[in-house]
Design a protein around this motif. Structure first.
Motif, PDB file in Angstrom:
ATOM      1  N   ASP A  40      -5.150   0.656   4.400  1.00  0.00           N
ATOM      2  CA  ASP A  40      -5.656   1.956   4.844  1.00  0.00           C
ATOM      3  C   ASP A  40      -5.981   1.932   6.341  1.00  0.00           C
ATOM      4  OD1 ASP A  40      -6.535   4.679   4.276  1.00  0.00           O
ATOM      5  OD2 ASP A  40      -8.555   3.898   4.698  1.00  0.00           O
ATOM      6  N   TYR A  41      -6.624   0.875   6.796  1.00  0.00           N
ATOM      7  CA  TYR A  41      -6.913   0.764   8.235  1.00  0.00           C
ATOM      8  C   TYR A  41      -5.619   0.591   9.027  1.00  0.00           C
ATOM      9  CZ  TYR A  41     -11.982   0.678   8.218  1.00  0.00           C
ATOM     10  OH  TYR A  41     -13.293   1.031   8.125  1.00  0.00           O
ATOM     11  N   TYR A  42      -4.711  -0.200   8.527  1.00  0.00           N
ATOM     12  CA  TYR A  42      -3.420  -0.402   9.207  1.00  0.00           C
ATOM     13  C   TYR A  42      -2.680   0.928   9.339  1.00  0.00           C
ATOM     14  CZ  TYR A  42       1.406  -1.892   9.879  1.00  0.00           C
ATOM     15  OH  TYR A  42       2.676  -2.042  10.349  1.00  0.00           O
ATOM     16  N   ALA A  43      -2.674   1.704   8.280  1.00  0.00           N
ATOM     17  CA  ALA A  43      -1.954   2.985   8.291  1.00  0.00           C
ATOM     18  C   ALA A  43      -2.567   3.978   9.270  1.00  0.00           C
ATOM     19  CB  ALA A  43      -1.908   3.576   6.881  1.00  0.00           C
ATOM     20  N   LYS A  44      -3.860   3.902   9.451  1.00  0.00           N
ATOM     21  CA  LYS A  44      -4.529   4.826  10.373  1.00  0.00           C
ATOM     22  C   LYS A  44      -4.305   4.408  11.793  1.00  0.00           C
ATOM     23  CE  LYS A  44      -8.037   6.179   7.140  1.00  0.00           C
ATOM     24  NZ  LYS A  44      -9.361   5.920   6.614  1.00  0.00           N
TER      25      LYS A  44
ATOM     26  N   PRO B  36      -4.136 -12.888   0.380  1.00  0.00           N
ATOM     27  CA  PRO B  36      -4.980 -13.844  -0.339  1.00  0.00           C
ATOM     28  C   PRO B  36      -6.325 -13.254  -0.754  1.00  0.00           C
ATOM     29  CG  PRO B  36      -3.978 -14.898   1.547  1.00  0.00           C
ATOM     30  CD  PRO B  36      -3.665 -13.425   1.656  1.00  0.00           C
ATOM     31  N   HIS B  37      -6.864 -13.756  -1.841  1.00  0.00           N
ATOM     32  CA  HIS B  37      -8.089 -13.196  -2.418  1.00  0.00           C
ATOM     33  C   HIS B  37      -9.323 -13.356  -1.543  1.00  0.00           C
ATOM     34  CE1 HIS B  37      -8.462 -17.417  -3.538  1.00  0.00           C
ATOM     35  NE2 HIS B  37      -9.752 -17.192  -3.618  1.00  0.00           N
ATOM     36  N   ASP B  38      -9.304 -14.250  -0.567  1.00  0.00           N
ATOM     37  CA  ASP B  38     -10.490 -14.402   0.276  1.00  0.00           C
ATOM     38  C   ASP B  38     -10.544 -13.386   1.418  1.00  0.00           C
ATOM     39  OD1 ASP B  38      -8.334 -15.743   1.404  1.00  0.00           O
ATOM     40  OD2 ASP B  38      -9.532 -17.390   2.188  1.00  0.00           O
ATOM     41  N   PHE B  39      -9.519 -12.539   1.523  1.00  0.00           N
ATOM     42  CA  PHE B  39      -9.576 -11.393   2.432  1.00  0.00           C
ATOM     43  C   PHE B  39     -10.148 -10.188   1.688  1.00  0.00           C
ATOM     44  CE2 PHE B  39      -6.141 -13.538   4.940  1.00  0.00           C
ATOM     45  CZ  PHE B  39      -6.781 -13.506   6.164  1.00  0.00           C
ATOM     46  N   LEU B  40     -10.282  -9.104   2.388  1.00  0.00           N
ATOM     47  CA  LEU B  40     -10.744  -7.854   1.777  1.00  0.00           C
ATOM     48  C   LEU B  40      -9.670  -7.325   0.824  1.00  0.00           C
ATOM     49  CD1 LEU B  40     -12.004  -6.262   5.099  1.00  0.00           C
ATOM     50  CD2 LEU B  40     -13.375  -7.419   3.377  1.00  0.00           C
ATOM     51  N   PRO B  41     -10.006  -6.345  -0.008  1.00  0.00           N
ATOM     52  CA  PRO B  41      -8.984  -5.756  -0.881  1.00  0.00           C
ATOM     53  C   PRO B  41      -7.812  -5.214  -0.055  1.00  0.00           C
ATOM     54  CG  PRO B  41     -11.159  -4.982  -1.497  1.00  0.00           C
ATOM     55  CD  PRO B  41     -11.323  -5.745  -0.216  1.00  0.00           C
ATOM     56  N   TYR B  42      -6.609  -5.455  -0.535  1.00  0.00           N
ATOM     57  CA  TYR B  42      -5.433  -5.066   0.253  1.00  0.00           C
ATOM     58  C   TYR B  42      -5.371  -3.565   0.478  1.00  0.00           C
ATOM     59  CZ  TYR B  42      -2.693  -3.429  -3.778  1.00  0.00           C
ATOM     60  OH  TYR B  42      -2.230  -2.728  -4.855  1.00  0.00           O
ATOM     61  N   GLU B  43      -5.888  -2.770  -0.441  1.00  0.00           N
ATOM     62  CA  GLU B  43      -5.877  -1.309  -0.262  1.00  0.00           C
ATOM     63  C   GLU B  43      -6.709  -0.910   0.955  1.00  0.00           C
ATOM     64  OE1 GLU B  43      -5.746  -2.068  -4.767  1.00  0.00           O
ATOM     65  OE2 GLU B  43      -6.950  -2.797  -3.092  1.00  0.00           O
TER      66      GLU B  43
ATOM     67  N   ARG C 123       1.848 -11.637  10.532  1.00  0.00           N
ATOM     68  CA  ARG C 123       2.321 -12.966  10.912  1.00  0.00           C
ATOM     69  C   ARG C 123       3.144 -13.629   9.809  1.00  0.00           C
ATOM     70  NH1 ARG C 123       3.953 -16.220  14.845  1.00  0.00           N
ATOM     71  NH2 ARG C 123       3.372 -18.352  14.490  1.00  0.00           N
ATOM     72  N   THR C 124       2.701 -13.473   8.550  1.00  0.00           N
ATOM     73  CA  THR C 124       3.381 -14.162   7.456  1.00  0.00           C
ATOM     74  C   THR C 124       4.504 -13.349   6.836  1.00  0.00           C
ATOM     75  OG1 THR C 124       1.817 -13.335   5.802  1.00  0.00           O
ATOM     76  CG2 THR C 124       1.295 -15.461   6.849  1.00  0.00           C
ATOM     77  N   GLY C 125       4.456 -12.039   6.984  1.00  0.00           N
ATOM     78  CA  GLY C 125       5.492 -11.193   6.420  1.00  0.00           C
ATOM     79  C   GLY C 125       5.333 -10.914   4.930  1.00  0.00           C
ATOM     80  N   ILE C 126       4.194 -11.233   4.357  1.00  0.00           N
ATOM     81  CA  ILE C 126       3.968 -10.979   2.929  1.00  0.00           C
ATOM     82  C   ILE C 126       3.729  -9.492   2.683  1.00  0.00           C
ATOM     83  CG2 ILE C 126       2.989 -13.265   2.518  1.00  0.00           C
ATOM     84  CD1 ILE C 126       0.213 -11.827   2.402  1.00  0.00           C
ATOM     85  N   GLY C 127       3.874  -9.084   1.453  1.00  0.00           N
ATOM     86  CA  GLY C 127       3.527  -7.721   1.075  1.00  0.00           C
ATOM     87  C   GLY C 127       2.017  -7.563   1.022  1.00  0.00           C
ATOM     88  N   TRP C 128       1.549  -6.360   1.225  1.00  0.00           N
ATOM     89  CA  TRP C 128       0.103  -6.092   1.243  1.00  0.00           C
ATOM     90  C   TRP C 128      -0.586  -6.575  -0.023  1.00  0.00           C
ATOM     91  CZ3 TRP C 128      -1.995  -5.018   5.712  1.00  0.00           C
ATOM     92  CH2 TRP C 128      -1.206  -4.428   6.695  1.00  0.00           C
ATOM     93  N   GLU C 129       0.055  -6.348  -1.163  1.00  0.00           N
ATOM     94  CA  GLU C 129      -0.584  -6.708  -2.434  1.00  0.00           C
ATOM     95  C   GLU C 129      -0.678  -8.221  -2.643  1.00  0.00           C
ATOM     96  OE1 GLU C 129       3.766  -5.965  -3.173  1.00  0.00           O
ATOM     97  OE2 GLU C 129       2.195  -4.943  -2.076  1.00  0.00           O
ATOM     98  N   TYR C 130      -0.027  -9.018  -1.798  1.00  0.00           N
ATOM     99  CA  TYR C 130      -0.096 -10.475  -1.892  1.00  0.00           C
ATOM    100  C   TYR C 130      -1.102 -11.086  -0.925  1.00  0.00           C
ATOM    101  CZ  TYR C 130       4.026  -9.925  -4.726  1.00  0.00           C
ATOM    102  OH  TYR C 130       4.893  -9.544  -5.712  1.00  0.00           O
TER     103      TYR C 130
ATOM    104  N   ILE D 173     -11.019  -7.031   8.908  1.00  0.00           N
ATOM    105  CA  ILE D 173      -9.897  -6.120   8.661  1.00  0.00           C
ATOM    106  C   ILE D 173      -8.734  -6.479   9.596  1.00  0.00           C
ATOM    107  CG2 ILE D 173      -9.132  -3.720   8.839  1.00  0.00           C
ATOM    108  CD1 ILE D 173     -12.060  -2.989   7.940  1.00  0.00           C
ATOM    109  N   VAL D 174      -9.047  -6.665  10.860  1.00  0.00           N
ATOM    110  CA  VAL D 174      -8.007  -7.024  11.837  1.00  0.00           C
ATOM    111  C   VAL D 174      -7.402  -8.385  11.486  1.00  0.00           C
ATOM    112  CG1 VAL D 174      -7.552  -7.557  14.269  1.00  0.00           C
ATOM    113  CG2 VAL D 174      -8.984  -5.606  13.667  1.00  0.00           C
ATOM    114  N   ASN D 175      -8.224  -9.345  11.098  1.00  0.00           N
ATOM    115  CA  ASN D 175      -7.698 -10.656  10.701  1.00  0.00           C
ATOM    116  C   ASN D 175      -6.737 -10.540   9.524  1.00  0.00           C
ATOM    117  OD1 ASN D 175      -8.924 -12.238  12.661  1.00  0.00           O
ATOM    118  ND2 ASN D 175     -10.762 -12.556  11.448  1.00  0.00           N
ATOM    119  N   ALA D 176      -7.060  -9.706   8.571  1.00  0.00           N
ATOM    120  CA  ALA D 176      -6.180  -9.518   7.411  1.00  0.00           C
ATOM    121  C   ALA D 176      -4.866  -8.852   7.824  1.00  0.00           C
ATOM    122  CB  ALA D 176      -6.884  -8.691   6.343  1.00  0.00           C
ATOM    123  N   ILE D 177      -4.940  -7.857   8.700  1.00  0.00           N
ATOM    124  CA  ILE D 177      -3.723  -7.198   9.194  1.00  0.00           C
ATOM    125  C   ILE D 177      -2.846  -8.209   9.935  1.00  0.00           C
ATOM    126  CG2 ILE D 177      -2.846  -5.500  10.854  1.00  0.00           C
ATOM    127  CD1 ILE D 177      -5.315  -3.757  10.095  1.00  0.00           C
TER     128      ILE D 177
END
Length: 78
Positions: free
Chosen positions: A74-78, A63-70, A54-61, A45-49
């Motif tokens: 959710d963890y980032y928002a908390k 990459p598929h090898d990370f966890l679901p962006y939702e 770092r890249t500045g991409i939108g959450w919905e973009y 989760i931390v790696n995905a955040i």
């Protein structure tokens, strides 16, 4: 831990060792008796955040090898 190829934004083992106790304690406090068992590893989760930050991409973009962006958001928002 996942078997995905590492990104440059991923945490090193040494950095993960520094923050893991704090995040594990935070997750334990937030977890009530009615909460289902956690399926995802906090490090992923931390790696995905970090990848998004770092890249500045939108959450919905994310990459598929990370966890679901939702989940990651959710963890980032908390």
């Amino acid at each position: 831990m996942s078997s995905r190829r590492a990104y440059r934004s991923d945490l090193t083992d040494a950095r993960w060792a520094l923050i893991e106790p704090t995040l594990t304690a935070w997750r334990a406090v937030r977890r009530g008796p009615e909460t289902a068992a956690r399926v995802h590893h906090l490090r992923e989760i931390v790696n995905a955040i970090l990848y998004v930050c770092r890249t500045g991409i939108g959450w919905e973009y994310l990459p598929h090898d990370f966890l679901p962006y939702e989940t990651v958001y959710d963890y980032y928002a908390k």
